[in-house]
Enzyme design. Structure first.
Site, PDB file in Angstrom:
ATOM      1  N   ASP A 191      22.619   1.996 -45.680  1.00 58.12           N
ATOM      2  CA  ASP A 191      21.869   3.103 -45.082  1.00 58.12           C
ATOM      3  C   ASP A 191      21.768   2.930 -43.571  1.00 58.12           C
ATOM      4  OD1 ASP A 191      20.191   5.513 -45.404  1.00 58.12           O
ATOM      5  OD2 ASP A 191      18.566   4.209 -44.723  1.00 58.12           O
ATOM      6  N   GLY A 196       9.406   7.794 -47.420  1.00 61.84           N
ATOM      7  CA  GLY A 196       8.249   8.401 -48.057  1.00 61.84           C
ATOM      8  C   GLY A 196       8.461   9.883 -48.286  1.00 61.84           C
ATOM      9  N   LYS A 252      23.203   5.353 -40.365  1.00 59.22           N
ATOM     10  CA  LYS A 252      22.367   5.789 -39.249  1.00 59.22           C
ATOM     11  C   LYS A 252      22.927   5.289 -37.920  1.00 59.22           C
ATOM     12  CE  LYS A 252      18.149   5.935 -42.048  1.00 59.22           C
ATOM     13  NZ  LYS A 252      16.842   5.293 -42.327  1.00 59.22           N
TER      14      LYS A 252
END
Length: 211
Positions: A22, A124, A26
């Site tokens: 991940d 989240g 990015k």
């Protein structure tokens, strides 16, 4: 006392996170934007945190440092771009050292602007939903106005350097026999491998030795 992790805990531990997949994706996006160069996830050197041990963490703590999984994108001296993801030792005084839990941070160093840091929640339900909703609103506005979103900017087309061509620093931990001459032999090997040893310490704002 150790406890067996429940299913909820196991579900939160994703290989994409701990192995750096991940973070590599990015890093590719940020490097492409920063350097106007097409960088893909396949171009990013990637190393996860699974090999970092409690002994490594204790060693870093004894030197006033901590270990973080960092994405590092820099311009190289030869006119290229270096993009890599790996655990790195950074001083506890560095702003990135205090980033934890579900928070992410982007630390920027520029000749004119100096040091900048952007910090906030990176995981989240609410933060993710907010980011997705923001993209949908931008798409809707562009359709209403008849505009298109900015396209890729890759005019610089800088070469992406492989990890083997990047000069950086490493923390090396060795278990050796306790007898005279061993450390001298190790010190003699380092120059032969084009390494320069020095005590731990980094200029302010610079990531400390790679792991």
């Amino acid at each position: 006392m150790s406890r067996r992790p429940n299913s909820a805990t196991r579900n939160r531990i994703r290989p994409a996170d701990i192995e750096g997949f991940d973070a590599a994706a990015k890093a590719a996006i940020l490097a492409s934007l920063a350097f106007h160069t097409r960088v893909t996830a396949a171009d990013v050197y990637r190393e996860g945190i699974t090999e970092v041990t409690a002994t490594d963490m204790a060693s870093a703590h004894s030197m006033g440092a901590t270990i973080k999984l960092l994405c590092i994108a820099t311009r190289t001296d030869g006119g290229g771009v270096s993009v890599r993801v790996h655990p790195a030792m950074i001083p506890k005084s560095h702003p990135l050292a205090s980033v934890g839990d579900a928070f992410n941070a982007v630390f920027v160093e520029a000749e004119a602007a100096g040091q900048l840091m952007f910090y906030g929640r990176g995981a989240g339900g609410a933060p993710s939903a907010s980011a997705v909703l923001g993209d949908l609103v931008a798409v809707a506005r562009n359709r209403i106005d008849g505009h298109r979103a900015p396209t890729e900017s890759s005019y610089a087309a800088l070469p992406v350097r492989p990890m083997g061509e990047v000069s950086t620093r490493y923390h090396v931990s060795l278990d050796v026999a306790d007898r005279a001459g061993v450390l001298a032999a190790v010190a003699n090997v380092l120059p032969d491998r084009m390494c320069r040893s020095r005590p731990y310490g980094s200029p302010a704002g610079t990531p400390a030795p790679s792991w």
